[in-house]
Design an enzyme around this catalytic site. Structure first.
Site, PDB file in Angstrom:
ATOM      1  CB  CYS A  27      -0.924   0.010   1.206  1.00 55.27           C
ATOM      2  SG  CYS A  27      -2.243  -1.211   1.077  1.00 55.27           S
TER       3      CYS A  27
HETATM    4  N1  COA Z   1     -19.729  -9.348   7.848  1.00 58.48           N
HETATM    5  C1  COA Z   1     -20.135  -9.639   9.098  1.00 58.48           C
HETATM    6  N2  COA Z   1     -19.308  -9.902  10.105  1.00 58.48           N
HETATM    7  C2  COA Z   1     -17.988  -9.881   9.851  1.00 58.48           C
HETATM    8  C3  COA Z   1     -17.487  -9.590   8.565  1.00 58.48           C
HETATM    9  C4  COA Z   1     -18.408  -9.311   7.538  1.00 58.48           C
HETATM   10  N3  COA Z   1     -18.016  -9.023   6.291  1.00 58.48           N
HETATM   11  N4  COA Z   1     -16.141  -9.633   8.605  1.00 58.48           N
HETATM   12  C5  COA Z   1     -15.807  -9.956   9.849  1.00 58.48           C
HETATM   13  N5  COA Z   1     -16.911 -10.106  10.622  1.00 58.48           N
HETATM   14  C6  COA Z   1     -16.997 -10.467  12.017  1.00 58.48           C
HETATM   15  C7  COA Z   1     -15.757 -11.192  12.501  1.00 58.48           C
HETATM   16  O1  COA Z   1     -15.831 -12.567  12.201  1.00 58.48           O
HETATM   17  C8  COA Z   1     -15.794 -10.910  13.988  1.00 58.48           C
HETATM   18  O2  COA Z   1     -16.726 -11.794  14.565  1.00 58.48           O
HETATM   19  P1  COA Z   1     -16.510 -12.346  16.061  1.00 58.48           P
HETATM   20  O3  COA Z   1     -16.511 -11.132  16.928  1.00 58.48           O
HETATM   21  O4  COA Z   1     -17.673 -13.235  16.243  1.00 58.48           O
HETATM   22  O5  COA Z   1     -15.191 -13.048  16.064  1.00 58.48           O
HETATM   23  C9  COA Z   1     -16.367  -9.503  14.075  1.00 58.48           C
HETATM   24  O6  COA Z   1     -17.054  -9.281  12.823  1.00 58.48           O
HETATM   25  C10 COA Z   1     -15.304  -8.426  14.269  1.00 58.48           C
HETATM   26  O7  COA Z   1     -14.258  -8.646  13.319  1.00 58.48           O
HETATM   27  P2  COA Z   1     -12.951  -7.770  13.273  1.00 58.48           P
HETATM   28  O8  COA Z   1     -12.054  -8.319  12.226  1.00 58.48           O
HETATM   29  O9  COA Z   1     -12.405  -7.613  14.673  1.00 58.48           O
HETATM   30  O10 COA Z   1     -13.568  -6.366  12.813  1.00 58.48           O
HETATM   31  P3  COA Z   1     -12.906  -4.961  12.771  1.00 58.48           P
HETATM   32  O11 COA Z   1     -13.786  -4.029  13.484  1.00 58.48           O
HETATM   33  O12 COA Z   1     -11.461  -4.964  13.179  1.00 58.48           O
HETATM   34  O13 COA Z   1     -12.975  -4.578  11.223  1.00 58.48           O
HETATM   35  C11 COA Z   1     -11.480  -4.343   9.327  1.00 58.48           C
HETATM   36  C12 COA Z   1     -12.248  -5.314  10.256  1.00 58.48           C
HETATM   37  C13 COA Z   1     -10.679  -5.169   8.342  1.00 58.48           C
HETATM   38  C14 COA Z   1     -12.509  -3.500   8.610  1.00 58.48           C
HETATM   39  C15 COA Z   1     -10.571  -3.420  10.158  1.00 58.48           C
HETATM   40  O14 COA Z   1      -9.897  -4.161  11.147  1.00 58.48           O
HETATM   41  C16 COA Z   1      -9.560  -2.676   9.326  1.00 58.48           C
HETATM   42  O15 COA Z   1      -9.890  -2.014   8.372  1.00 58.48           O
HETATM   43  N6  COA Z   1      -8.283  -2.717   9.747  1.00 58.48           N
HETATM   44  C17 COA Z   1      -7.197  -1.975   9.101  1.00 58.48           C
HETATM   45  C18 COA Z   1      -6.739  -2.655   7.890  1.00 58.48           C
HETATM   46  C19 COA Z   1      -5.595  -1.924   7.221  1.00 58.48           C
HETATM   47  O16 COA Z   1      -5.419  -0.763   7.375  1.00 58.48           O
HETATM   48  N7  COA Z   1      -4.794  -2.663   6.485  1.00 58.48           N
HETATM   49  C20 COA Z   1      -3.659  -2.066   5.889  1.00 58.48           C
HETATM   50  C21 COA Z   1      -3.857  -1.756   4.510  1.00 58.48           C
HETATM   51  S1  COA Z   1      -4.165  -3.122   3.476  1.00 58.48           S
END
Ligand code: COA
Length: 378
Positions: A156
């Site tokens: 990225c």
């Molecule tokens: N729909 C419904 N539920 C979902 C889901 C979806 N598409 N994707 C994940 N979940 C669930 C997970 O399974 C988890 O369930 P659990 O609590 O029962 O285990 C819950 O939602 C929370 O998941 P989590 O991964 O902790 O969510 P989050 O709030 O961290 O959001 C991202 C996920 C990826 C959006 C976020 O972490 C993010 O954007 N991080 C930064 C990424 C980044 O900057 N990367 C660098 C550049 S590539």
């Protein structure tokens, strides 16, 4: 004294727009089918049933509402869940070179330059469709450009890392006019089969024309942004990985195809990277003698709305106004290295000559790149 200026930007956006609802509908169908097909193994405890995706979750967790992909039909087909890309002959322009040219032509037109005036091209992106010949050299030939061209990958952060390379080449007298290109076909590395990953990315390509202006030169007419400074940093992390590589077919035991796509521990990435970026930018601005109240705009990497808000708040000491930290991820999703450049391309109006702004990317590696800019001419 020489200075390096940005003279134009360009953007290629694929025609295929995909909403969260469309993506969720297709993955729901695929997931129900997968659970049914694997019901026996799930009942025996050998496999875990896959959970259904939710559009509400996507917006709440990431801020993403929509993305563009190079092949909407293939991505949304529940029996395929990946783009369908026509294999091209060796005499044809490659897909990545094609989208580079589209973005480059817009950037060159904005700069009032033609391809043969360019003497350095760097293609920086998360995924290259082949190791060689370089996509950048293919673009160089198609544009009739001179000098040199090469490809590079810092995930990225590829745009800001490419920018620093090009700025150094221009300052060092190795080139006079350069193009930085970021052809991100992220739909090729996205795992559309798992709800954790299917919504994250979108496709796009950005282009930036940079020039060296020497003392005594007649300044080119038109908009120009002086690059005041650039700064890069990396720190190793396994939290974002893409293991696709040329040794995959040689590995024993072989990996499953889905293991060779993008994956991340998103929560951990957000927790670890946000404070690193805020501190990196605070220090970069302080070392350059630019107080934060002189920074009119933050064109941040576009991965997660909450992360960007947190970074801007830490820097500013208050919530950023929408125009201070523009958002494009709602429409484009995460376009990897292209994201902050799209924000710059789309949202640089309303800044006066002499005012400063910051372009910043962050991602896998970990890697962070920042570019401090000052508007030189309108
Ligand atoms: N729909 C419904 N539920 C979902 C889901 C979806 N598409 N994707 C994940 N979940 C669930 C997970 O399974 C988890 O369930 P659990 O609590 O029962 O285990 C819950 O939602 C929370 O998941 P989590 O991964 O902790 O969510 P989050 O709030 O961290 O959001 C991202 C996920 C990826 C959006 C976020 O972490 C993010 O954007 N991080 C930064 C990424 C980044 O900057 N990367 C660098 C550049 S590539």
């Amino acid at each position: 004294m020489s200075r390096v200026v940005v003279r134009g930007t360009g953007l290629f956006t694929p025609e295929g727009g995909v909403t969260n609802d469309e993506l969720v509908e297709s993955l729901t169908t695929a997931t129900l089918h997968w659970n049914e097909a694997n019901a026996g193994a799930i009942a025996r405890g050998e496999l875990a049933a896959r959970d259904l995706p939710s559009a509400k979750f996507i917006v709440r967790a990431s801020g993403v509402g929509h993305r563009y992909v190079i092949d909407k039909q293939g991505v949304l087909d529940p029996t395929r869940l990946r783009p369908r890309i026509r294999r091209r002959g060796e005499e044809e322009l490659s897909l990545q070179a094609e989208i580079c040219l589209s973005a480059a032509r817009e950037a060159l037109a904005q700069a009032g330059r033609s391809g043969d005036e360019i003497d350095a091209i760097v293609v920086g992106c998360s995924n290259l469709q082949r190791p060689y010949p370089a996509i950048a050299i293919e673009v160089q030939a198609a544009l009739g450009a001179g000098g040199f061209a090469f490809d590079m990958n810092v995930a990225c952060s590829s745009a800001t890392f490419a920018l620093q390379n090009v700025v150094d080449a221009l300052r060092g007298g190795h080139a006079r006019r350069a193009l930085v290109l970021n052809p991100e076909l992220t739909s090729g590395h996205t795992n559309f089969e798992l709800r954790e990953f299917h919504f994250i990315f979108g496709d796009a390509c950005t282009a930036i024309v940079l020039e060296r202006e020497d003392e005594g030169d007649e300044p080119a007419v038109g908009e120009a942004w002086e690059i005041l400074d650039t700064r890069l940093v990396t720190r190793f992390s396994n939290n974002i990985r893409n293991d696709a590589g040329f040794l995959n077919p040689c590995e024993e035991p072989a990996r499953a195809p889905h293991e060779l796509l993008f994956r991340q521990n998103g929560r951990q990435v957000a927790t670890e990277v946000s404070p690193m970026v805020a501190e990196h930018l605070r220090k970069h601005l302080a070392d350059a003698g630019i107080p934060i109240d002189r920074v009119r705009r933050l064109w941040l990497h576009q991965a997660n709305l909450g992360m960007n808000r947190a970074i801007a708040k830490t820097l500013l000491g208050r919530d950023a106004l929408p125009e201070e930290a523009p958002v494009i991820l709602d429409e484009y999703a995460n376009t990897s290295s292209a994201g902050s450049v799209i924000a710059f391309h789309r949202h640089r109006g309303g800044i006066d000559v002499g005012e400063c702004a910051v372009l910043c990317s962050f991602g896998a590696g970990y890697s962070i790149g920042s570019v401090l800019l000052r508007k030189l001419r309108a």
